[in-house]
Scaffold this motif. Structure first.
Motif, short mmCIF file in Angstrom:
data_model
loop_
_atom_site.label_atom_id
_atom_site.label_comp_id
_atom_site.label_asym_id
_atom_site.label_seq_id
_atom_site.Cartn_x
_atom_site.Cartn_y
_atom_site.Cartn_z
N LEU A 271 0.85 -1.15 -0.22
CA LEU A 271 -0.27 -0.31 -0.11
C LEU A 271 1.58 1.54 -0.29
O LEU A 271 1.06 2.18 -0.40
CB LEU A 271 -0.67 0.08 1.24
CG LEU A 271 -1.77 -1.21 1.22
CD1 LEU A 271 -2.67 -1.34 2.89
CD2 LEU A 271 -3.24 -0.85 0.42
N ASN A 272 1.95 1.47 0.56
CA ASN A 272 2.75 2.55 0.51
C ASN A 272 3.71 2.48 -0.29
O ASN A 272 3.59 3.92 -1.10
CB ASN A 272 3.06 2.25 2.18
CG ASN A 272 3.22 2.40 3.55
OD1 ASN A 272 1.87 3.07 3.32
ND2 ASN A 272 3.56 2.05 4.71
N GLU A 273 4.00 1.66 -1.11
CA GLU A 273 4.29 1.80 -1.77
C GLU A 273 3.63 2.38 -2.72
O GLU A 273 4.36 3.06 -3.87
CB GLU A 273 5.13 0.40 -2.91
CG GLU A 273 5.98 -0.13 -3.47
CD GLU A 273 7.56 1.04 -3.42
OE1 GLU A 273 8.61 0.87 -4.31
OE2 GLU A 273 7.84 1.68 -1.83
N GLN B 11 1.98 8.65 -6.57
CA GLN B 11 2.03 10.14 -6.08
C GLN B 11 2.96 10.73 -6.90
O GLN B 11 2.46 12.36 -7.87
CB GLN B 11 1.81 10.41 -4.61
CG GLN B 11 0.79 10.34 -3.77
CD GLN B 11 -0.25 11.03 -4.17
OE1 GLN B 11 0.18 12.36 -4.48
NE2 GLN B 11 -1.89 11.02 -4.84
N LYS B 12 4.32 10.18 -6.99
CA LYS B 12 5.81 10.44 -6.94
C LYS B 12 4.93 10.98 -8.82
O LYS B 12 5.64 12.30 -9.67
CB LYS B 12 6.43 9.84 -7.02
CG LYS B 12 8.24 9.79 -7.69
CD LYS B 12 9.02 9.63 -7.34
CE LYS B 12 10.11 8.40 -8.58
NZ LYS B 12 10.39 7.92 -8.89
N ASN B 13 4.50 10.23 -9.46
CA ASN B 13 4.47 10.40 -11.03
C ASN B 13 3.54 10.46 -11.59
O ASN B 13 2.80 10.78 -12.59
CB ASN B 13 4.33 8.31 -11.41
CG ASN B 13 5.79 8.07 -11.48
OD1 ASN B 13 6.73 9.04 -11.15
ND2 ASN B 13 6.00 7.03 -11.13
N TYR C 4 8.55 -7.38 -3.24
CA TYR C 4 9.36 -6.11 -2.62
C TYR C 4 10.62 -6.26 -4.12
O TYR C 4 9.81 -7.14 -5.38
CB TYR C 4 10.75 -6.27 -1.59
CG TYR C 4 10.07 -6.33 -0.53
CD1 TYR C 4 9.75 -5.31 0.00
CD2 TYR C 4 9.92 -8.43 -0.13
CE1 TYR C 4 9.63 -5.59 1.72
CE2 TYR C 4 9.24 -7.53 1.26
CZ TYR C 4 8.89 -6.35 1.75
OH TYR C 4 8.55 -7.48 3.01
N PRO C 5 10.43 -4.79 -4.78
CA PRO C 5 11.35 -5.04 -6.35
C PRO C 5 12.30 -5.99 -5.94
O PRO C 5 13.01 -6.63 -5.73
CB PRO C 5 11.64 -3.39 -6.38
CG PRO C 5 12.02 -3.20 -4.65
CD PRO C 5 11.05 -3.43 -3.82
N ARG C 6 12.44 -7.18 -7.91
CA ARG C 6 13.82 -7.90 -7.78
C ARG C 6 14.82 -6.76 -7.66
O ARG C 6 15.18 -5.19 -8.65
CB ARG C 6 13.58 -7.62 -9.25
CG ARG C 6 14.04 -9.28 -9.66
CD ARG C 6 14.07 -9.54 -11.44
NE ARG C 6 14.95 -10.29 -11.87
CZ ARG C 6 14.92 -10.75 -12.80
NH1 ARG C 6 14.21 -10.79 -13.85
NH2 ARG C 6 16.05 -11.74 -13.23
#
Length: 135
Positions: free
Chosen positions: A84-86, A92-94, A124-126
């Motif tokens: 959710l946070n990610e 929001q950033k984009n 999590y991202p790779r």
């Protein structure tokens, strides 16, 4: 327009309404409404806007149903919160992007992260491997 048993007509858009009503149950509803308003007035084409909102909804549904691979409740809660946070942070950033190529790149990255997360059961991202020679 087709007639229901109660005599009232229904439009084809009722499927969309049902999906929106499903989203209203979760805490992500206010974020979704906020994001919808921000995207609505941007330069994005209608198809891209719907694709982005669809990805956002898909991420929040995924977080709602997420189960940690370890089976531990604490891990599940942490991973759901991370998802959710990610999502909120990156969207929001984009939100002010107007370059079609950058928007497409972000959409592709989001889709890839969803698929990798589902396949490997990790949110999590790779990680990227960097050898000391490449530094």
């Amino acid at each position: 327009m087709e007639k229901r048993a109660n005599g009232k007509g229904s439009e084809e858009g009722n499927g969309e309404k049902a999906r929106w009503l499903e989203l209203k149950e979760g805490p992500e509803w206010s974020v979704m409404k906020k994001w919808q308003g921000l995207v609505k007035h941007s330069v994005l084409a209608q198809a891209t806007r719907q694709e982005v909102l669809g990805l956002y909804r898909r991420i929040f549904r995924l977080a709602r149903k997420w189960q940690a691979a370890s089976g531990q409740m604490e891990d599940t809660i942490k991973e759901k919160q991370y998802i959710l946070n990610e999502a909120r942070t990156l969207f929001q950033k984009n939100k002010n992007l107007t370059d079609a190529d950058l928007i497409k790149q972000c959409i592709d990255e989001c889709t890839a992260r969803i698929e990798i997360g589902l396949h490997y059961q990790i949110p999590y991202p790779r990680p990227v491997s960097v050898t000391p020679a490449n530094l």
